[in-house]
Each structure stands twice: as structure tokens, then as C-alpha cells.
Design a protein around this motif. Structure first.
Motif, PDB file in Angstrom:
ATOM      1  N   MET A   1       0.843  -1.197   0.000  1.00  0.00           N
ATOM      2  CA  MET A   1       0.000   0.000   0.000  1.00  0.00           C
ATOM      3  C   MET A   1       0.874   1.241   0.000  1.00  0.00           C
ATOM      4  SD  MET A   1      -2.887   1.194   2.743  1.00  0.00           S
ATOM      5  CE  MET A   1      -3.672   2.785   2.584  1.00  0.00           C
ATOM      6  N   THR A   2       0.513   2.247  -0.841  1.00  0.00           N
ATOM      7  CA  THR A   2       1.280   3.476  -0.925  1.00  0.00           C
ATOM      8  C   THR A   2       1.113   4.302   0.336  1.00  0.00           C
ATOM      9  OG1 THR A   2       0.956   3.492  -3.309  1.00  0.00           O
ATOM     10  CG2 THR A   2       1.646   5.552  -2.288  1.00  0.00           C
ATOM     11  N   THR A   3       2.212   4.711   0.936  1.00  0.00           N
ATOM     12  CA  THR A   3       2.149   5.514   2.148  1.00  0.00           C
ATOM     13  C   THR A   3       2.771   6.889   1.963  1.00  0.00           C
ATOM     14  OG1 THR A   3       4.222   4.558   2.935  1.00  0.00           O
ATOM     15  CG2 THR A   3       2.181   3.487   3.628  1.00  0.00           C
ATOM     16  N   PHE A   4       3.473   7.088   0.863  1.00  0.00           N
ATOM     17  CA  PHE A   4       4.112   8.376   0.625  1.00  0.00           C
ATOM     18  C   PHE A   4       3.934   8.733  -0.848  1.00  0.00           C
ATOM     19  CE2 PHE A   4       7.581  11.151  -0.615  1.00  0.00           C
ATOM     20  CZ  PHE A   4       7.590  12.089   0.397  1.00  0.00           C
ATOM     21  N   VAL A   5       3.362   9.901  -1.099  1.00  0.00           N
ATOM     22  CA  VAL A   5       3.154  10.388  -2.460  1.00  0.00           C
ATOM     23  C   VAL A   5       3.626  11.829  -2.501  1.00  0.00           C
ATOM     24  CG1 VAL A   5       1.448  10.931  -4.238  1.00  0.00           C
ATOM     25  CG2 VAL A   5       1.191   8.858  -2.884  1.00  0.00           C
ATOM     26  N   ASP A   6       4.513  12.150  -3.439  1.00  0.00           N
ATOM     27  CA  ASP A   6       5.041  13.514  -3.506  1.00  0.00           C
ATOM     28  C   ASP A   6       4.729  14.201  -4.831  1.00  0.00           C
ATOM     29  OD1 ASP A   6       6.673  12.073  -5.147  1.00  0.00           O
ATOM     30  OD2 ASP A   6       8.555  12.818  -4.330  1.00  0.00           O
ATOM     31  N   ARG A   7       3.885  13.594  -5.658  1.00  0.00           N
ATOM     32  CA  ARG A   7       3.436  14.253  -6.894  1.00  0.00           C
ATOM     33  C   ARG A   7       2.057  13.729  -7.270  1.00  0.00           C
ATOM     34  NH1 ARG A   7       3.244  14.342 -12.483  1.00  0.00           N
ATOM     35  NH2 ARG A   7       4.021  16.274 -13.448  1.00  0.00           N
ATOM     36  N   VAL A   8       1.112  14.645  -7.411  1.00  0.00           N
ATOM     37  CA  VAL A   8      -0.257  14.255  -7.748  1.00  0.00           C
ATOM     38  C   VAL A   8      -0.842  15.264  -8.734  1.00  0.00           C
ATOM     39  CG1 VAL A   8      -0.715  13.113  -5.543  1.00  0.00           C
ATOM     40  CG2 VAL A   8      -1.253  15.544  -5.814  1.00  0.00           C
ATOM     41  N   GLU A   9      -1.855  14.822  -9.446  1.00  0.00           N
ATOM     42  CA  GLU A   9      -2.676  15.709 -10.263  1.00  0.00           C
ATOM     43  C   GLU A   9      -3.968  15.963  -9.500  1.00  0.00           C
ATOM     44  OE1 GLU A   9      -3.294  14.287 -14.169  1.00  0.00           O
ATOM     45  OE2 GLU A   9      -1.158  14.295 -14.720  1.00  0.00           O
ATOM     46  N   LEU A  10      -4.312  17.237  -9.383  1.00  0.00           N
ATOM     47  CA  LEU A  10      -5.472  17.637  -8.579  1.00  0.00           C
ATOM     48  C   LEU A  10      -6.419  18.453  -9.449  1.00  0.00           C
ATOM     49  CD1 LEU A  10      -6.806  17.738  -5.755  1.00  0.00           C
ATOM     50  CD2 LEU A  10      -5.523  19.837  -5.348  1.00  0.00           C
ATOM     51  N   HIS A  11      -7.688  18.065  -9.456  1.00  0.00           N
ATOM     52  CA  HIS A  11      -8.721  18.775 -10.216  1.00  0.00           C
ATOM     53  C   HIS A  11      -9.629  19.485  -9.205  1.00  0.00           C
ATOM     54  CE1 HIS A  11      -7.694  16.292 -13.803  1.00  0.00           C
ATOM     55  NE2 HIS A  11      -7.390  15.399 -12.860  1.00  0.00           N
ATOM     56  N   VAL A  12      -9.658  20.801  -9.259  1.00  0.00           N
ATOM     57  CA  VAL A  12     -10.448  21.579  -8.307  1.00  0.00           C
ATOM     58  C   VAL A  12     -11.483  22.398  -9.058  1.00  0.00           C
ATOM     59  CG1 VAL A  12      -8.581  21.702  -6.632  1.00  0.00           C
ATOM     60  CG2 VAL A  12      -8.828  23.523  -8.313  1.00  0.00           C
ATOM     61  N   VAL A  13     -12.653  22.543  -8.445  1.00  0.00           N
ATOM     62  CA  VAL A  13     -13.733  23.368  -8.992  1.00  0.00           C
ATOM     63  C   VAL A  13     -14.304  24.180  -7.841  1.00  0.00           C
ATOM     64  CG1 VAL A  13     -15.950  23.421 -10.164  1.00  0.00           C
ATOM     65  CG2 VAL A  13     -14.277  21.656 -10.755  1.00  0.00           C
ATOM     66  N   ALA A  14     -14.298  25.485  -7.998  1.00  0.00           N
ATOM     67  CA  ALA A  14     -14.874  26.357  -6.973  1.00  0.00           C
ATOM     68  C   ALA A  14     -16.400  26.340  -7.079  1.00  0.00           C
ATOM     69  CB  ALA A  14     -14.336  27.772  -7.128  1.00  0.00           C
ATOM     70  N   GLY A  15     -17.053  26.830  -6.047  1.00  0.00           N
ATOM     71  CA  GLY A  15     -18.509  26.831  -6.021  1.00  0.00           C
ATOM     72  C   GLY A  15     -19.104  27.895  -6.929  1.00  0.00           C
ATOM     73  N   ASN A  16     -20.284  27.595  -7.465  1.00  0.00           N
ATOM     74  CA  ASN A  16     -20.996  28.563  -8.299  1.00  0.00           C
ATOM     75  C   ASN A  16     -21.716  29.576  -7.427  1.00  0.00           C
ATOM     76  OD1 ASN A  16     -20.230  26.999 -10.530  1.00  0.00           O
ATOM     77  ND2 ASN A  16     -22.095  25.756 -10.402  1.00  0.00           N
ATOM     78  N   GLY A  17     -21.834  30.785  -7.951  1.00  0.00           N
ATOM     79  CA  GLY A  17     -22.619  31.802  -7.256  1.00  0.00           C
ATOM     80  C   GLY A  17     -24.101  31.509  -7.360  1.00  0.00           C
ATOM     81  N   GLY A  18     -24.857  31.850  -6.337  1.00  0.00           N
ATOM     82  CA  GLY A  18     -26.306  31.639  -6.355  1.00  0.00           C
ATOM     83  C   GLY A  18     -27.008  32.643  -7.249  1.00  0.00           C
ATOM     84  N   HIS A  19     -28.123  32.248  -7.825  1.00  0.00           N
ATOM     85  CA  HIS A  19     -28.886  33.141  -8.691  1.00  0.00           C
ATOM     86  C   HIS A  19     -29.613  34.194  -7.864  1.00  0.00           C
ATOM     87  CE1 HIS A  19     -27.788  30.439 -11.731  1.00  0.00           C
ATOM     88  NE2 HIS A  19     -28.794  29.578 -11.632  1.00  0.00           N
ATOM     89  N   GLY A  20     -29.740  35.381  -8.448  1.00  0.00           N
ATOM     90  CA  GLY A  20     -30.566  36.402  -7.830  1.00  0.00           C
ATOM     91  C   GLY A  20     -32.042  36.072  -7.982  1.00  0.00           C
ATOM     92  N   CYS A  21     -32.868  36.709  -7.191  1.00  0.00           N
ATOM     93  CA  CYS A  21     -34.303  36.427  -7.169  1.00  0.00           C
ATOM     94  C   CYS A  21     -35.072  37.613  -7.748  1.00  0.00           C
ATOM     95  CB  CYS A  21     -34.770  36.136  -5.750  1.00  0.00           C
ATOM     96  SG  CYS A  21     -36.552  35.895  -5.587  1.00  0.00           S
TER      97      CYS A  21
END
Length: 469
Positions: A1-21
Motif C-alpha cells: 500500500m502506498t504511504t508516501f506520495v510527492d506528486r499528484v494531479e489535482l482537479h479543483v472546482v470552486a462553487g458557483n454563485g447563487g442566482h438572484g431572485c
């Protein structure tokens, strides 16, 4: 089992803004109390934060997709939607953030250092915020802006003062175990060490960290063995220590050849020529090892190397080595430039800077690019004609209409706002100066028009009573 990782690919998505009413206030005897739609909430950011308790990127290796929460939509009664919660991702000290092309976006060193990897979208304005003397009852609201997404590469470079380099089984792990309180795995076969080990050493008043770099063999800088995976951990170290095995059982190896091979690999990797070096002749507690050390030491010193004879078993020469390393680390720290206070750089927009560009693509297509036009398009509900008219007014006030005239656009030409993969395209009609003209008296509630005849009839009856003639 891998216990040490020093290079990864990370995919991030920020939250969407809410719609006005889009809402109109209603209560008894006040059927048209005015617009009261609230704004949408801001989407959550994705933030990388250095945490000293985190030592590996293993968590992101198993779960590479991360998303912050969205902002909530606004509601009637001037109720603003709740903001999305920021997603805080802890990373080890010494993490480098790169894009997919290898460009460095951030170098995170020091506890608490942060980097906003994804920017949350702003919330859309409700119709209460869009009301004005010209637009007393907007029948529309703005949509929330989507959060930004990124594909990142995280690389961990150990933050240590001294790096121990050498062949597998040269005794690096044993040396770090007796110099510090570190307890790495030690055995008599190659590649015992599969991850860099860190140890803290105290030499008089100087406290410094030591890391052993595993897997350096011929061809390591080209990816052979484990060397390429861990050579990046040498980059931050101020001092390099060559650990040479004087009791090797391999007949084709000797300390002088080992030193030349490792130096060649470091040179091919690049960026380490200015680091001071020390040479450690290890395993001198063995008689054959001591004889070989006596044989090669004069030649090493003749080449300008500072040489120490040590033994992790008998602890011979360890005190002299630790104080020599402490002196070199202190000198390196003294050469570092002092950190200056953070400066806030303000770059005001030039008077003649429009904030957008219009370029011609093909025979009859013009593309509009700019932060404001593209954001306004994303905030527009194209199923609502009044919202489309409001967008036309905003673009006209920004100067898009005039710029299209200037670059030679004609009626019926296509106009695209945004990048090629996500653009809004429409046929341009220069005769329509703005959305208000296109939609007539935009912003007035049609129910007000229905009330006007009844009000006029009542006024006529009151006038007849006052003047029966």
C-alpha cells in the motif's frame, strides 16, 4: 500500500454563485409593493493551506477531484442567499503548485501559507438591487457566476537544510538515525529506503534538518530506478553530503567512482552546482572499510573535498560532522536575503483602457473578449427578454457597439462573446442602440398600465361631480 506520495494531479472546482431572485413585495392593500428579490450567495473558494502536520500528498492521490459548495439563491423579502463554504485543502510544507504545462503558480513554504486554487463565483443580483429611477420594477434578476475550475499538479519538495546523497545501502538511513531522533527502516539490501526521511540535528546553538534522498543510481536523472522521483527533494537543501560506502561488497564499486557517478547525476538534473559539499566515508568501523578510507582520503582532499570518516555503529566522527554541517547551514542562512514586508502593488486602469477587445475572425464574425462582457453574458437569463435588453444596455454603455463600428462590423455579421468553446453568438443589429429602445418602456410593471384606465375614469367622474355643466 502506498504511504508516501510527492506528486499528484489535482482537479479543483470552486462553487458557483447563487442566482438572484426576481420578486415583487405583496401584502394586503399593497398589491405592488415594489421589487424585493434578494441577491444570490457567493460560491466557495478552493484554498490550499500549508499544514505542518501533513507530510504527504497521499489523500489527493486517492481523491483527486475536489469541489467547493455553491452559493444559495436569493429569495423574496430582500433575503440574500447563503455563501458557499470555502474548501480548505491542507498540503505539506514545501508544496509547489503547477499548471498542466509545468508553469509554477505558487511555492508554498511556511505554515499557514495559502493559495486560492479556485475562485468562487459571485452571486447574481436580485431585482431589488437592479431597480433604478428608470427601471422601477425589474422583472428579472442576474444569474450567479460559475466558479473557476483548474487542473493542477502538486509536487512536494522536502524543506531540509542538508541532503544526504549516495548509492543505495551506503548507510544514509543509518547515519540520519544516529545524528537525529529519526527512526527510518534499515536493512542490508538495496532500496530499503523508499521515501525521504527527515531528521532534526542540534549542533551547539544551531538546529537544522537533514534528509536522506533514496534511489540514486546511474541514470537516475533520466528516470532509472527511484532517483528521478526524489531528486526534487534535493533542490531546497543548502548543503549536500556525499555518503560513500567504504565496505561495499560489490567488486565494481569504490568510493571514488561512486562520487563521480552521483555528481554526474546531480549535474544532469541541474540547479545544484552552487551548493557546498561534504564527503563522508562511512562504515569505517569495519577493518576493510578503514583501510579503503585511508587509501582514498588523500585523493579526495587533493580534489578539494572536505572529508569526514564516520561510523554509524561506533559513532566515530559524528560530532565533528554535525558541527561542520551546522557551520555551513549557519553561513547559508546568513546569505539569505531578509524577508521584506509584503508590498501592496496598485495598478490603476489606464484612462483609455476599455477592458475588452474586439477581433475579427473570418469574413463575418467578430469576437468580443473581456472580463466584464464575458461575466455579464454568464449572468444573463436569455429566456427573459428584459434581461437580454439589460445586457444590451450594459454592453452599449461599455463601448462594445462603438468598437464594432470602428473595426468595420456590418448589420447581420455574427458577434461572439467569450472563448471559442463557450461563447454566445448573435447577429448584430447596429440600428438598435440599446435594449431599452428594443423593448419599449422596459422596467415598468404591465399591471401598472392596467390600473391607469380605471384611475382615469375615477378622475373623470370626480370632475363631473365638481362641474355638472
Amino acid at each position: 500500500m502506498t504511504t508516501f506520495v510527492d506528486r499528484v494531479e489535482l482537479h479543483v472546482v470552486a462553487g458557483n454563485g447563487g442566482h438572484g431572485c426576481a420578486s415583487v413585495h405583496r401584502e394586503k392593500f399593497k398589491p405592488l409593493g415594489g421589487p424585493d428579490g434578494g441577491d444570490g450567495g457567493r460560491g466557495g473558494d478552493v484554498v490550499l493551506v500549508v499544514d505542518l502536520d501533513v507530510t504527504t500528498l497521499l489523500d489527493y492521490h486517492h481523491r483527486p477531484y475536489r469541489k467547493a459548495t455553491n452559493g444559495r439563491p436569493g429569495a423574496g423579502g430582500h433575503r440574500t442567499g447563503a455563501d458557499g463554504q470555502d474548501l480548505v485543502l491542507p498540503v505539506p510544507d514545501g508544496t509547489v503548485v503547477l499548471d498542466r504545462r509545468g508553469n509554477v503558480l505558487a511555492d508554498l513554504v511556511g505554515e499557514g501559507t495559502t493559495f486560492v486554487a479556485g475562485q468562487g463565483g459571485r452571486g447574481g443580483l436580485g431585482n431589488a438591487a437592479l431597480a433604478s429611477p428608470r427601471r422601477k420594477a425589474p422583472g428579472f434578476a442576474l444569474l450567479g457566476v460559475p466558479g473557476t475550475g483548474r487542473e493542477l499538479v502538486l509536487e512536494l519538495k522536502s524543506v531540509a537544510d542538508v541532503a544526504l546523497v549516495g548509492y543505495p545501502s551506503a548507510g544514509k538511513s543509518s547515519l540520519i538515525s544516529v545524528l537525529s531522533a529519526a527512526r527510518p527502516k534499515i536493512a542490508d539490501y538495496p532500496f530499503t529506503t523508499l521515501v525521504p526521511n527527515l531528521g532534526v540535528v542540534t549542533a551547539g546553538t544551531t538546529v537544522f534538518t537533514v534528509a536522506d534522498v533514496p534511489g540514486l543510481i546511474p541514470g537516475a536523472s533520466q528516470g532509472k530506478g527511484l532517483g528521478l522521483e526524489f531528486l526534487r527533494h534535493v533542490e531546497r537543501c543548502e548543503v549536500l553530503v556525499h555518503v560513500l560506502d567504504c565496505a561495499t561488497l560489490e567488486s565494481d564499486r569504490d568510493p571514488l567512482t561512486d562520487l563521480e557517478v552521483i555528481e554526474a547525476e546531480l549535474a544532469q538534473y541541474g540547479g545544484l552546482a552552487d551548493r557546498p559539499r561534504l564527503v563522508v566515508l562511512n562504515k569505517t568501523d569495519i577493518p576493510e572499510g578503514q583501510e579503503l578510507a585511508d587509501l582514498v582520503r588523500p585523493e579526495l582532499e587533493a580534489k578539494g573535498h572536505r572529508v569526514f570518516e564516520v561510523s554509524a555503529v561506533s559513532r566515530k566522527g559524528l560530532r565533528e560532522l554535525s558541527f561542520a554541517l551546522g557551520a555551513l547551514v549557519s553561513e547559508a542562512r546568513a546569505r539569505r536575503p531578509r524577508e521584506e514586508a509584503t508590498r501592496v502593488v496598485i495598478r490603476p486602469q489606464a484612462v483609455n483602457e476599455s477592458g475588452f477587445t474586439v477581433s475579427r475572425e473570418g469574413e463575418a464574425l467578430y469576437r468580443v473578449r473581456g472580463e466584464k462582457p464575458e461575466r455579464w453574458v454568464r449572468q444573463t437569463d436569455f429566456s427573459n427578454e428584459e434581461a437580454v435588453g439589460y445586457l444590451a444596455d450594459r454592453l452599449n454603455r461599455l463601448g462594445v457597439e462603438d468598437e464594432l463600428f470602428r473595426v468595420g462590423a456590418r448589420e447581420g455579421d455574427g458577434v461572439a462573446i467569450g472563448p471559442e468553446d463557450n461563447a454566445v453568438v448573435f447577429d448584430w443589429e447596429p440600428s438598435v442602440v440599446g435594449g431599452a429602445e428594443m423593448l419599449g418602456r422596459r422596467g415598468e410593471d404591465h399591471r401598472l398600465n392596467e390600473l391607469r384606465p380605471a384611475v382615469q375614469r375615477r378622475r373623470d367622474r370626480e370632475a363631473e361631480r365638481a362641474d355638472p355643466e
